[in-house]
Design an enzyme around this catalytic site. Structure first.
Site, PDB file in Angstrom:
ATOM      1  N   GLU A  79      46.776  28.904  39.657  1.00 51.45           N
ATOM      2  CA  GLU A  79      46.136  27.882  38.543  1.00 51.45           C
ATOM      3  C   GLU A  79      46.581  28.292  37.177  1.00 51.45           C
ATOM      4  O   GLU A  79      46.834  29.370  36.860  1.00 51.45           O
ATOM      5  CB  GLU A  79      44.542  27.993  38.357  1.00 51.45           C
ATOM      6  CG  GLU A  79      43.997  27.374  39.556  1.00 51.45           C
ATOM      7  CD  GLU A  79      44.139  25.775  39.896  1.00 51.45           C
ATOM      8  OE1 GLU A  79      44.782  25.350  39.259  1.00 51.45           O
ATOM      9  OE2 GLU A  79      43.907  25.503  41.318  1.00 51.45           O
ATOM     10  N   CYS A 142      34.843  26.934  39.228  1.00 49.31           N
ATOM     11  CA  CYS A 142      35.890  27.750  39.174  1.00 49.31           C
ATOM     12  C   CYS A 142      36.878  27.605  37.596  1.00 49.31           C
ATOM     13  O   CYS A 142      36.985  28.501  37.125  1.00 49.31           O
ATOM     14  CB  CYS A 142      37.143  27.347  40.459  1.00 49.31           C
ATOM     15  SG  CYS A 142      36.202  28.010  41.816  1.00 49.31           S
ATOM     16  N   HIS A 165      43.344  29.578  43.544  1.00 55.10           N
ATOM     17  CA  HIS A 165      42.570  28.837  44.634  1.00 55.10           C
ATOM     18  C   HIS A 165      43.013  28.822  45.953  1.00 55.10           C
ATOM     19  O   HIS A 165      44.209  29.069  46.416  1.00 55.10           O
ATOM     20  CB  HIS A 165      42.637  27.280  44.326  1.00 55.10           C
ATOM     21  CG  HIS A 165      41.223  27.139  43.630  1.00 55.10           C
ATOM     22  ND1 HIS A 165      41.192  26.289  42.252  1.00 55.10           N
ATOM     23  CD2 HIS A 165      40.008  27.143  43.899  1.00 55.10           C
ATOM     24  CE1 HIS A 165      40.184  25.794  41.934  1.00 55.10           C
ATOM     25  NE2 HIS A 165      39.268  26.321  42.820  1.00 55.10           N
TER      26      HIS A 165
HETATM   27  N1  PCA Z   1      34.967  27.044  44.643  1.00 56.21           N
HETATM   28  C1  PCA Z   1      34.642  26.445  43.628  1.00 56.21           C
HETATM   29  C2  PCA Z   1      33.309  27.086  43.093  1.00 56.21           C
HETATM   30  C3  PCA Z   1      33.043  28.275  44.017  1.00 56.21           C
HETATM   31  C4  PCA Z   1      34.240  28.263  44.781  1.00 56.21           C
HETATM   32  O1  PCA Z   1      34.534  29.221  45.832  1.00 56.21           O
HETATM   33  C5  PCA Z   1      35.460  25.628  42.773  1.00 56.21           C
HETATM   34  O2  PCA Z   1      36.586  25.421  43.033  1.00 56.21           O
HETATM   35  O3  PCA Z   1      34.901  25.331  41.535  1.00 56.21           O
END
Ligand code: PCA
Length: 201
Positions: A79, A142, A165
């Site tokens: 990200e 996140c 991610h």
């Molecule tokens: N993914 C979510 C919140 C917690 C997680 O593991 C997200 O992408 O915001």
């Protein structure tokens, strides 16, 4: 070099969160020359920022690598940016569902990682793991966490932070069928590769 590695607790109808499984594995296996500390963070818009701050104050890391699960992703996603906005179609673990609310009204609209993400993408590709750079971490917890981390980096210029991610891991229990997955070992390799790459900086 001190690394703070974070993963999230389970959320929605996932009984496990791939980000936590990967974080724990990377920390347990360790990386030569690095002190890797691991923390599990709450899937809570209101609590996650404070939890990260506490961990950073306690561990004083050179780099924070934060992991989160992205159920629809088929590759590792580096990200680039955190947006100053919270919006959700599902409540978080505290039952909170923000509707287009700023995280911090006086802060910039977006904060960018200062880490060399193109170089990290190349390193992960060279390790044989599917990887992409992403220009949106979403508007859920996140992104809320990443915005806090990049705010902390401005307060502590020697600290670096990146949010990654991850897909579901192969075999992960999930109520939903047909979700893309990735072997757990490939995701562990990707995170180890990031650490190795920045260690040699
Ligand atoms: N993914 C979510 C919140 C917690 C997680 O593991 C997200 O992408 O915001």
């Amino acid at each position: 070099m001190k690394i703070l590695l974070t993963g999230f607790e389970p959320f929605l109808d996932y009984s496990e969160n791939s980000s936590w499984v990967v974080a724990e594995q990377v920390a347990t296996r360790g990386v030569v020359g690095c002190d890797v500390v691991v923390e599990q963070l709450p899937v809570s818009f209101m609590r996650v920022g404070g939890a990260l701050r506490k961990a950073v104050e306690e561990h004083n890391p050179d780099v924070a690598i934060m992991l989160g699960q992205a159920g629809n992703s088929d590759s590792v996603r580096l990200e680039r940016v955190a947006l100053n906005l919270m919006d959700a179609t599902n409540a978080d673990n505290d039952g909170y569902m923000p509707n287009e609310e700023p995280i911090s009204p006086d802060a910039p609209a977006a904060l960018f990682t200062t880490m060399p993400i193109k170089r990290l993408r190349s390193a992960i590709e060279a390790a044989g793991v599917g990887v992409k750079i992403s220009n949106s971490a979403g508007l859920y917890v996140c992104n809320r966490l990443y915005f806090e981390a990049l705010t902390l980096c401005r307060e502590r210029p020697s600290m670096w932070a990146i949010f990654v991610h991850l897909p579901l891991y192969e075999g992960q229990p999930s109520a939903k069928i047909n979700k893309p997955t990735m072997p757990l070992e490939a995701m562990i390799k990707a995170i180890q590769t990031i650490i190795e790459d920045i260690k040699n900086d």
